[in-house]
Design an enzyme around this catalytic site. Structure first.
Site, PDB file in Angstrom:
ATOM      1  N   ARG A 160       0.817  -1.216   0.000  1.00 22.73           N
ATOM      2  CA  ARG A 160       0.000   0.000   0.000  1.00 22.73           C
ATOM      3  C   ARG A 160       0.855   1.272   0.000  1.00 22.73           C
ATOM      4  O   ARG A 160       1.892   1.312   0.669  1.00 22.73           O
ATOM      5  CB  ARG A 160      -0.893  -0.003   1.251  1.00 22.73           C
ATOM      6  N   ARG A 171       1.083   8.123  10.257  1.00 22.20           N
ATOM      7  CA  ARG A 171      -0.185   7.474  10.650  1.00 22.20           C
ATOM      8  C   ARG A 171      -0.176   7.150  12.136  1.00 22.20           C
ATOM      9  O   ARG A 171      -1.191   7.281  12.815  1.00 22.20           O
ATOM     10  CB  ARG A 171      -0.401   6.196   9.831  1.00 22.20           C
TER      11      ARG A 171
HETATM   12  P1  AP5 Z   1      -4.331  -5.464   9.027  1.00 23.41           P
HETATM   13  O1  AP5 Z   1      -5.398  -6.412   9.439  1.00 23.41           O
HETATM   14  O2  AP5 Z   1      -4.277  -5.041   7.605  1.00 23.41           O
HETATM   15  O3  AP5 Z   1      -4.310  -4.199  10.019  1.00 23.41           O
HETATM   16  P2  AP5 Z   1      -5.305  -2.990  10.137  1.00 23.41           P
HETATM   17  O4  AP5 Z   1      -5.506  -2.719  11.582  1.00 23.41           O
HETATM   18  O5  AP5 Z   1      -6.528  -3.206   9.322  1.00 23.41           O
HETATM   19  O6  AP5 Z   1      -4.366  -1.879   9.529  1.00 23.41           O
HETATM   20  P3  AP5 Z   1      -4.626  -0.714   8.501  1.00 23.41           P
HETATM   21  O7  AP5 Z   1      -3.256  -0.206   8.135  1.00 23.41           O
HETATM   22  O8  AP5 Z   1      -5.501  -1.142   7.368  1.00 23.41           O
HETATM   23  O9  AP5 Z   1      -5.349   0.303   9.383  1.00 23.41           O
HETATM   24  P4  AP5 Z   1      -5.408   1.777   9.220  1.00 23.41           P
HETATM   25  O10 AP5 Z   1      -6.354   2.077  10.284  1.00 23.41           O
HETATM   26  O11 AP5 Z   1      -4.158   2.546   9.238  1.00 23.41           O
HETATM   27  O12 AP5 Z   1      -5.854   1.938   7.683  1.00 23.41           O
HETATM   28  P5  AP5 Z   1      -7.272   2.191   7.004  1.00 23.41           P
HETATM   29  O13 AP5 Z   1      -7.307   1.364   5.795  1.00 23.41           O
HETATM   30  O14 AP5 Z   1      -8.373   2.101   7.993  1.00 23.41           O
HETATM   31  O15 AP5 Z   1      -2.922  -6.121   9.438  1.00 23.41           O
HETATM   32  C1  AP5 Z   1      -1.705  -5.491   9.097  1.00 23.41           C
HETATM   33  C2  AP5 Z   1      -0.683  -6.561   8.665  1.00 23.41           C
HETATM   34  O16 AP5 Z   1      -0.387  -7.379   9.790  1.00 23.41           O
HETATM   35  C3  AP5 Z   1      -1.188  -7.505   7.552  1.00 23.41           C
HETATM   36  O17 AP5 Z   1      -0.124  -7.823   6.707  1.00 23.41           O
HETATM   37  C4  AP5 Z   1      -1.647  -8.769   8.331  1.00 23.41           C
HETATM   38  O18 AP5 Z   1      -1.486  -9.944   7.541  1.00 23.41           O
HETATM   39  C5  AP5 Z   1      -0.698  -8.756   9.523  1.00 23.41           C
HETATM   40  N1  AP5 Z   1      -1.322  -9.283  10.741  1.00 23.41           N
HETATM   41  C6  AP5 Z   1      -2.591  -9.099  11.178  1.00 23.41           C
HETATM   42  N2  AP5 Z   1      -2.787  -9.723  12.355  1.00 23.41           N
HETATM   43  C7  AP5 Z   1      -1.589 -10.304  12.667  1.00 23.41           C
HETATM   44  C8  AP5 Z   1      -1.154 -11.109  13.760  1.00 23.41           C
HETATM   45  N3  AP5 Z   1      -1.972 -11.443  14.773  1.00 23.41           N
HETATM   46  N4  AP5 Z   1       0.134 -11.528  13.757  1.00 23.41           N
HETATM   47  C9  AP5 Z   1       0.985 -11.208  12.738  1.00 23.41           C
HETATM   48  N5  AP5 Z   1       0.617 -10.458  11.667  1.00 23.41           N
HETATM   49  C10 AP5 Z   1      -0.660 -10.017  11.643  1.00 23.41           C
HETATM   50  O19 AP5 Z   1      -7.134   3.736   6.634  1.00 23.41           O
HETATM   51  C11 AP5 Z   1      -6.247   4.182   5.659  1.00 23.41           C
HETATM   52  C12 AP5 Z   1      -6.352   5.703   5.542  1.00 23.41           C
HETATM   53  O20 AP5 Z   1      -7.678   6.067   5.124  1.00 23.41           O
HETATM   54  C13 AP5 Z   1      -6.142   6.488   6.832  1.00 23.41           C
HETATM   55  O21 AP5 Z   1      -4.763   6.732   7.092  1.00 23.41           O
HETATM   56  C14 AP5 Z   1      -6.897   7.779   6.509  1.00 23.41           C
HETATM   57  O22 AP5 Z   1      -6.175   8.630   5.663  1.00 23.41           O
HETATM   58  C15 AP5 Z   1      -8.099   7.261   5.757  1.00 23.41           C
HETATM   59  N6  AP5 Z   1      -9.241   6.936   6.653  1.00 23.41           N
HETATM   60  C16 AP5 Z   1      -9.784   5.709   6.858  1.00 23.41           C
HETATM   61  N7  AP5 Z   1     -10.765   5.780   7.767  1.00 23.41           N
HETATM   62  C17 AP5 Z   1     -10.841   7.084   8.139  1.00 23.41           C
HETATM   63  C18 AP5 Z   1     -11.657   7.775   9.078  1.00 23.41           C
HETATM   64  N8  AP5 Z   1     -12.597   7.137   9.814  1.00 23.41           N
HETATM   65  N9  AP5 Z   1     -11.450   9.103   9.236  1.00 23.41           N
HETATM   66  C19 AP5 Z   1     -10.513   9.764   8.499  1.00 23.41           C
HETATM   67  N10 AP5 Z   1      -9.707   9.165   7.604  1.00 23.41           N
HETATM   68  C20 AP5 Z   1      -9.875   7.828   7.425  1.00 23.41           C
END
Ligand code: AP5
Length: 214
Positions: A160, A171
């Site tokens: 990403r 972040r």
């Molecule tokens: P994963 O499950 O992908 O983690 P995640 O918590 O979903 O992480 P994200 O990076 O997607 O969260 P985020 O909140 O920053 O991004 P979002 O897309 O919401 O796991 C991560 C990795 O670890 C994977 O490779 C997985 O395989 C591995 N893993 C998982 N569990 C594991 C375990 N137990 N052990 C080992 N490995 C493991 O947001 C992106 C952007 O969108 C934001 O920065 C912002 O700009 C915008 N945005 C989204 N929502 C909002 C909002 N509500 N308000 C304002 N802006 C927003």
């Protein structure tokens, strides 16, 4: 059941939400995923959001609140849903509370996945995802069988844009400054459950199920 899955970037919200979606048969609503799709489709909202996302900053509240308001009214969300990545500011949390109070369908559970920062950086730097079918991988913890190729659909995996080290740092800073207070908001209402998010994905899922049963 209406659930909020709360956690820092990389805490495993997406990974666990998609398992819950399958088990509970309610949709995972990921604001990040909706925004990334809009960005890939080149819609005006996607173009405007991409600047914030790539820089590791939050997209303005009114945009994401609008997205969620519309999404939770869809027929497939009437039995419940899993919010992944929303709410992320106090203003979003308050808007959500008001919105749900008006329709008499409050959130049942808020679960926080607790993961220390060193694990978060490791998880984000190794993450890969499939732009075709959205399957998620980790090069160390959940690798695909063929390098950089999706096991499910054969698509080419991508890193990403916002998983670059400088975006990840931003972040994590944004999370501490703007999103961590949301946890206190739900805790003060006695609605927060904490789950240890370190451990194998299946172990975390088991703890999550337990927290939801209580
Ligand atoms: P994963 O499950 O992908 O983690 P995640 O918590 O979903 O992480 P994200 O990076 O997607 O969260 P985020 O909140 O920053 O991004 P979002 O897309 O919401 O796991 C991560 C990795 O670890 C994977 O490779 C997985 O395989 C591995 N893993 C998982 N569990 C594991 C375990 N137990 N052990 C080992 N490995 C493991 O947001 C992106 C952007 O969108 C934001 O920065 C912002 O700009 C915008 N945005 C989204 N929502 C909002 C909002 N509500 N308000 C304002 N802006 C927003």
């Amino acid at each position: 059941m209406r659930i909020i899955l709360f956690g820092a970037p990389g805490a495993g919200k997406g990974t666990q939400a998609s398992r819950l979606e399958e088990e509970l048969e309610i949709p995972q609503i990921s604001t990040g995923e909706i925004l990334r799709r809009a960005k890939a489709d080149g819609t005006p909202m996607g173009r405007a959001a991409s600047e914030y996302m790539d820089a590791g900053k939050l997209v303005p509240d009114e945009v994401v609140v609008g997205i969620v308001k519309e999404r939770i009214q869809q027929p497939d969300a009437q039995k419940g849903y899993i919010l992944d990545g929303f709410p992320r500011t106090l203003a979003q949390a308050r808007e959500l509370e008001d919105m749900l109070e008006k329709i008499g369908a409050p959130i049942d559970k808020v679960v926080s996945l607790e993961v220390p920062e060193s694990n978060l950086v490791e998880r984000l730097s190794g993450r890969r995802s499939c732009p075709e079918c959205k399957a998620g991988y980790h090069m160390q913890f959940a690798p695909p069988s063929r390098d950089e190729i999706c096991d499910k659909c054969g698509g080419s995996l991508v890193h990403r844009d916002d998983d670059r080290p400088e975006s990840v740092r931003e972040r994590l800073r944004t999370f501490e400054a703007q999103t961590a207070p949301v946890k206190d908001f739900y805790e003060s209402k006695g609605r927060l459950a904490r789950v240890d998010g370190v451990g194998k994905m299946e172990e975390v899922f088991e703890l999550l199920r337990e927290a939801l049963r209580k």
